[in-house]
Design an enzyme around this catalytic site. Structure first.
Site, PDB file in Angstrom:
ATOM      1  N   HIS A   1      -0.197   6.316 -16.285  1.00 23.61           N
ATOM      2  CA  HIS A   1      -1.013   6.457 -15.361  1.00 23.61           C
ATOM      3  C   HIS A   1      -0.596   7.437 -14.079  1.00 23.61           C
ATOM      4  O   HIS A   1       0.429   7.344 -13.761  1.00 23.61           O
ATOM      5  CB  HIS A   1      -1.313   5.242 -14.758  1.00 23.61           C
ATOM      6  CG  HIS A   1      -2.243   5.196 -13.558  1.00 23.61           C
ATOM      7  ND1 HIS A   1      -2.241   4.475 -12.437  1.00 23.61           N
ATOM      8  CD2 HIS A   1      -3.644   5.480 -13.462  1.00 23.61           C
ATOM      9  CE1 HIS A   1      -3.104   4.664 -11.684  1.00 23.61           C
ATOM     10  NE2 HIS A   1      -4.261   5.190 -12.475  1.00 23.61           N
TER      11      HIS A   1
ATOM     12  N   GLU B   1      -2.771  10.095 -18.271  1.00 19.33           N
ATOM     13  CA  GLU B   1      -4.152  10.241 -17.420  1.00 19.33           C
ATOM     14  C   GLU B   1      -3.802  10.853 -15.982  1.00 19.33           C
ATOM     15  O   GLU B   1      -2.523  11.123 -15.672  1.00 19.33           O
ATOM     16  CB  GLU B   1      -4.441   8.740 -17.097  1.00 19.33           C
ATOM     17  CG  GLU B   1      -5.793   8.421 -16.494  1.00 19.33           C
ATOM     18  CD  GLU B   1      -5.841   8.504 -14.877  1.00 19.33           C
ATOM     19  OE1 GLU B   1      -6.657   8.386 -14.202  1.00 19.33           O
ATOM     20  OE2 GLU B   1      -4.661   8.420 -14.335  1.00 19.33           O
TER      21      GLU B   1
ATOM     22  N   ASP C   1      -6.136  12.847 -12.685  1.00 17.05           N
ATOM     23  CA  ASP C   1      -7.148  13.127 -11.786  1.00 17.05           C
ATOM     24  C   ASP C   1      -7.586  14.414 -11.280  1.00 17.05           C
ATOM     25  O   ASP C   1      -6.480  15.029 -10.983  1.00 17.05           O
ATOM     26  CB  ASP C   1      -7.119  11.913 -10.537  1.00 17.05           C
ATOM     27  CG  ASP C   1      -6.597  10.568 -10.910  1.00 17.05           C
ATOM     28  OD1 ASP C   1      -7.459   9.855 -11.204  1.00 17.05           O
ATOM     29  OD2 ASP C   1      -5.556  10.256 -10.688  1.00 17.05           O
TER      30      ASP C   1
ATOM     31  N   HIS D   1      -5.287  12.468  -6.686  1.00 23.21           N
ATOM     32  CA  HIS D   1      -6.200  11.243  -6.764  1.00 23.21           C
ATOM     33  C   HIS D   1      -6.973  11.254  -5.660  1.00 23.21           C
ATOM     34  O   HIS D   1      -8.227  10.936  -5.840  1.00 23.21           O
ATOM     35  CB  HIS D   1      -5.126  10.093  -6.894  1.00 23.21           C
ATOM     36  CG  HIS D   1      -5.798   8.807  -7.133  1.00 23.21           C
ATOM     37  ND1 HIS D   1      -6.529   8.131  -5.939  1.00 23.21           N
ATOM     38  CD2 HIS D   1      -6.621   8.089  -8.065  1.00 23.21           C
ATOM     39  CE1 HIS D   1      -7.079   7.094  -6.364  1.00 23.21           C
ATOM     40  NE2 HIS D   1      -7.092   7.058  -7.721  1.00 23.21           N
TER      41      HIS D   1
ATOM     42  N   GLU E   1      -9.831  12.436 -15.622  1.00 21.11           N
ATOM     43  CA  GLU E   1     -10.581  11.777 -15.006  1.00 21.11           C
ATOM     44  C   GLU E   1     -11.122  12.716 -14.002  1.00 21.11           C
ATOM     45  O   GLU E   1     -10.547  13.238 -13.195  1.00 21.11           O
ATOM     46  CB  GLU E   1      -9.951  10.573 -14.366  1.00 21.11           C
ATOM     47  CG  GLU E   1     -11.062   9.659 -13.527  1.00 21.11           C
ATOM     48  CD  GLU E   1     -10.341   8.731 -12.798  1.00 21.11           C
ATOM     49  OE1 GLU E   1      -9.139   8.044 -12.755  1.00 21.11           O
ATOM     50  OE2 GLU E   1     -11.113   8.021 -11.802  1.00 21.11           O
TER      51      GLU E   1
HETATM   52  O1  G3P Z   1      -8.305   6.221 -15.355  1.00 25.50           O
HETATM   53  C1  G3P Z   1      -7.760   4.852 -14.925  1.00 25.50           C
HETATM   54  C2  G3P Z   1      -7.495   4.786 -13.517  1.00 25.50           C
HETATM   55  O2  G3P Z   1      -6.864   5.923 -13.125  1.00 25.50           O
HETATM   56  C3  G3P Z   1      -8.667   4.700 -12.545  1.00 25.50           C
HETATM   57  O3  G3P Z   1      -8.694   4.433 -11.416  1.00 25.50           O
HETATM   58  O4  G3P Z   1      -8.081   5.162  -8.947  1.00 25.50           O
HETATM   59  O5  G3P Z   1      -6.137   4.983 -10.445  1.00 25.50           O
HETATM   60  O6  G3P Z   1      -8.086   6.792 -10.751  1.00 25.50           O
HETATM   61  P1  G3P Z   1      -7.684   5.425 -10.271  1.00 25.50           P
HETATM   62 MG    MG Z   2      -7.221   7.957 -12.312  1.00 27.22          MG
END
Ligand code: G3P
Ligand code: MG
Length: 231
Positions: free
Chosen positions: A10, A37, A39, A51, A103
């Site tokens: 993450h 993952e 953002d 993020h 994402e």
């Molecule tokens: O994609 C999983 C997670 O990253 C979603 O929430 O807010 O951490 O981007 P967030």
């Molecule tokens: Mg995310």
């Protein structure tokens, strides 16, 4: 043999290294994750990895990401002297090593991200190494309209997933619920309609174990070593 639980780093390995930095993605690779993952925002025609919609928590800057130029953003320290990375830098780092879940976080990222992924697929990446996700399902629909080859996953937070939308409209491969919303029944219902279940953010070993019991397909974690391999 136990069913594989995908280990998804993450924002890289943000439990160890500042999130969404090249160092964080490298650490996740070193820890043997299946996926990372990240953002994404689009600024001045470039895609960057961060993020929040503000700079204050993760950089030495202040204010809204979208109120800054790319040059200003690239001057900032995103932790341990790291820059906010370009998505292209992350792809270069990860090529041949790990799959990437992008994402769509910033406004209007669908078109530039799809164009970017198409370009990357001319340069050694393949669509099966890529996954698009977002809480903003309209952005995923826009991505699908541009090029349906890139797999999509719908993120949900504290609400029931709309399986009909995911299967029949978005034609998604996965539903991505918040860890506290996961039940065996939800996982069974998702699997019954052909969706994988990828759960965020699963850090507590008790929760990781519960996710295995629920038979989810993968977990996003800040601590990839707690999910480990899949022997
Ligand atoms: O994609 C999983 C997670 O990253 C979603 O929430 O807010 O951490 O981007 P967030
Ligand atoms: Mg995310």
């Amino acid at each position: 043999m136990r069913k594989q639980l995908l280990n998804i780093g993450h924002r890289g390995a943000m439990g160890h290294v500042p999130e969404n930095t090249l160092a964080s993605f490298q650490r996740a690779i070193d820890m043997g994750v299946d996926w990372i993952e990240l953002d994404v925002y689009a600024v001045d025609g470039e895609l960057i990895c961060i993020h929040d919609d503000t700079l204050d928590r993760t950089t030495n800057g202040t204010g809204n990401v979208m109120d800054h130029s790319l040059a200003q953003l690239r001057e900032l320290d995103a932790g341990d002297g790291q820059q906010i990375p370009l998505l292209s830098e992350v792809f270069d780092l990860c090529k041949g090593k790990v799959k990437i879940n992008v994402e769509l976080k910033g406004p209007n990222t669908a078109a530039p991200v799809v164009a970017f992924l198409e370009q990357q697929c001319q340069q050694g990446w393949s669509p099966d190494q890529l996954l698009l996700s977002s809480f903003e399902h309209d952005q995923l629909l826009a991505a699908k309209a541009m090029n349906p080859i890139f797999a999509r996953a719908g993120l949900y937070y504290a609400e029931d997933p709309n399986f009909d939308f995911l299967v029949n409209t978005l034609e998604a491969v996965a539903v991505n619920p918040w860890v506290d919303d996961v039940t065996p029944e939800l996982v069974d219902a998702a699997h019954a309609v052909g969706l994988q279940v990828l759960v965020y953010t699963v850090n507590d070993p008790v929760d990781i174990s519960w996710m295995r019991t629920c038979k989810v397909d993968g977990v996003f974690t800040n601590y990839p070593e707690r999910v480990g391999g899949n022997s």
